[in-house]
Design a protein around this motif. Sequence first.
Motif, short mmCIF file in Angstrom:
data_model
loop_
_atom_site.label_atom_id
_atom_site.label_comp_id
_atom_site.label_asym_id
_atom_site.label_seq_id
_atom_site.Cartn_x
_atom_site.Cartn_y
_atom_site.Cartn_z
N ALA A 111 0.83 -1.20 0.00
CA ALA A 111 0.00 0.00 0.00
C ALA A 111 0.86 1.25 0.00
N ASP A 112 0.31 2.29 -0.62
CA ASP A 112 0.98 3.60 -0.61
C ASP A 112 -0.07 4.69 -0.71
N SER A 113 0.14 5.77 0.00
CA SER A 113 -0.86 6.84 0.04
C SER A 113 -0.74 7.81 -1.12
N GLY A 114 0.26 7.65 -1.96
CA GLY A 114 0.45 8.59 -3.06
C GLY A 114 0.01 8.02 -4.40
N SER A 115 0.66 8.48 -5.44
CA SER A 115 0.30 8.09 -6.81
C SER A 115 1.23 7.00 -7.34
N SER A 116 1.68 6.17 -6.45
CA SER A 116 2.66 5.13 -6.82
C SER A 116 2.10 4.09 -7.77
N TRP A 117 0.79 4.04 -7.93
CA TRP A 117 0.23 3.08 -8.88
C TRP A 117 0.71 3.39 -10.29
N LEU A 118 1.12 4.61 -10.54
CA LEU A 118 1.60 4.99 -11.87
C LEU A 118 2.89 4.26 -12.21
N SER A 119 3.81 4.24 -11.27
CA SER A 119 5.09 3.58 -11.53
C SER A 119 4.99 2.08 -11.28
N CYS A 120 4.20 1.74 -10.26
CA CYS A 120 4.01 0.33 -9.89
C CYS A 120 5.37 -0.35 -9.68
N THR A 121 6.25 0.33 -8.97
CA THR A 121 7.55 -0.26 -8.66
C THR A 121 7.66 -0.47 -7.15
N PRO A 122 8.31 -1.55 -6.73
CA PRO A 122 8.36 -1.87 -5.30
C PRO A 122 8.91 -0.73 -4.43
N ALA A 123 9.89 0.00 -4.94
CA ALA A 123 10.54 1.04 -4.13
C ALA A 123 9.57 2.15 -3.73
N ASP A 124 8.47 2.28 -4.43
CA ASP A 124 7.53 3.37 -4.16
C ASP A 124 6.45 2.99 -3.16
N PHE A 125 6.47 1.76 -2.69
CA PHE A 125 5.45 1.29 -1.75
C PHE A 125 6.09 1.01 -0.40
N GLY A 126 5.42 1.47 0.66
CA GLY A 126 6.04 1.39 1.97
C GLY A 126 5.51 0.33 2.91
N SER A 127 4.28 -0.15 2.70
CA SER A 127 3.70 -1.11 3.62
C SER A 127 3.38 -2.40 2.87
N TRP A 128 3.90 -3.50 3.40
CA TRP A 128 3.85 -4.77 2.69
C TRP A 128 3.20 -5.86 3.50
N GLY A 129 2.57 -6.80 2.78
CA GLY A 129 2.10 -8.02 3.41
C GLY A 129 3.21 -9.05 3.45
N GLN A 130 2.88 -10.23 3.96
CA GLN A 130 3.88 -11.29 4.13
C GLN A 130 4.05 -12.15 2.88
N GLY A 131 3.12 -12.08 1.96
CA GLY A 131 3.23 -12.82 0.72
C GLY A 131 2.47 -14.13 0.73
N THR A 132 2.13 -14.58 -0.48
CA THR A 132 1.48 -15.88 -0.66
C THR A 132 2.10 -16.56 -1.86
N GLN A 133 2.38 -17.84 -1.73
CA GLN A 133 3.08 -18.58 -2.78
C GLN A 133 2.10 -18.99 -3.88
N VAL A 134 2.50 -18.74 -5.11
CA VAL A 134 1.77 -19.23 -6.28
C VAL A 134 2.71 -20.13 -7.06
N THR A 135 2.30 -21.36 -7.29
CA THR A 135 3.10 -22.31 -8.05
C THR A 135 2.28 -22.83 -9.21
N VAL A 136 2.81 -22.64 -10.41
CA VAL A 136 2.13 -23.11 -11.62
C VAL A 136 2.96 -24.25 -12.19
N SER A 137 2.40 -25.44 -12.11
CA SER A 137 3.15 -26.62 -12.51
C SER A 137 2.20 -27.76 -12.81
N SER A 138 2.60 -28.59 -13.76
CA SER A 138 1.81 -29.78 -14.08
C SER A 138 2.31 -30.98 -13.27
#
Length: 125
Positions: free
Chosen positions: A98-125
Amino acid sequence: QLQLVESGGGLVQPGGSLRLSCAASKFTLDYYAIGWFRQAPGKEREGVSCISSRGGSTNYADSVKGRFTISRDNAKNTVYLQMNSLKPEDTAVYYCAADSGSSWLSCTPADFGSWGQGTQVTVSS
């Protein structure tokens, strides 16, 4: 401290679909741009898709355009990432941020300050 929790990851076959959710606690998402990012083993974290605070504007990485859709339901305090036609190269840990500014424009990690812990996605047969 903004708290974000991702869910919805898992193992899926190529061509399958998953919907990730990013839920906020202790704050209201309405005023924040939200981004989805991913990090594969040995690679840098990269922007997947971002959405403005009101949801009127979105941004997608070229690699996911036409396959992924970001959306938000501010009433439920949740942002979603619908992932269709998944490919093995989509395998990664997916994070929302999340970010309170207009960071959606760049959509780069460095512009976002608050993060979740993540969820694994695995695409495999």
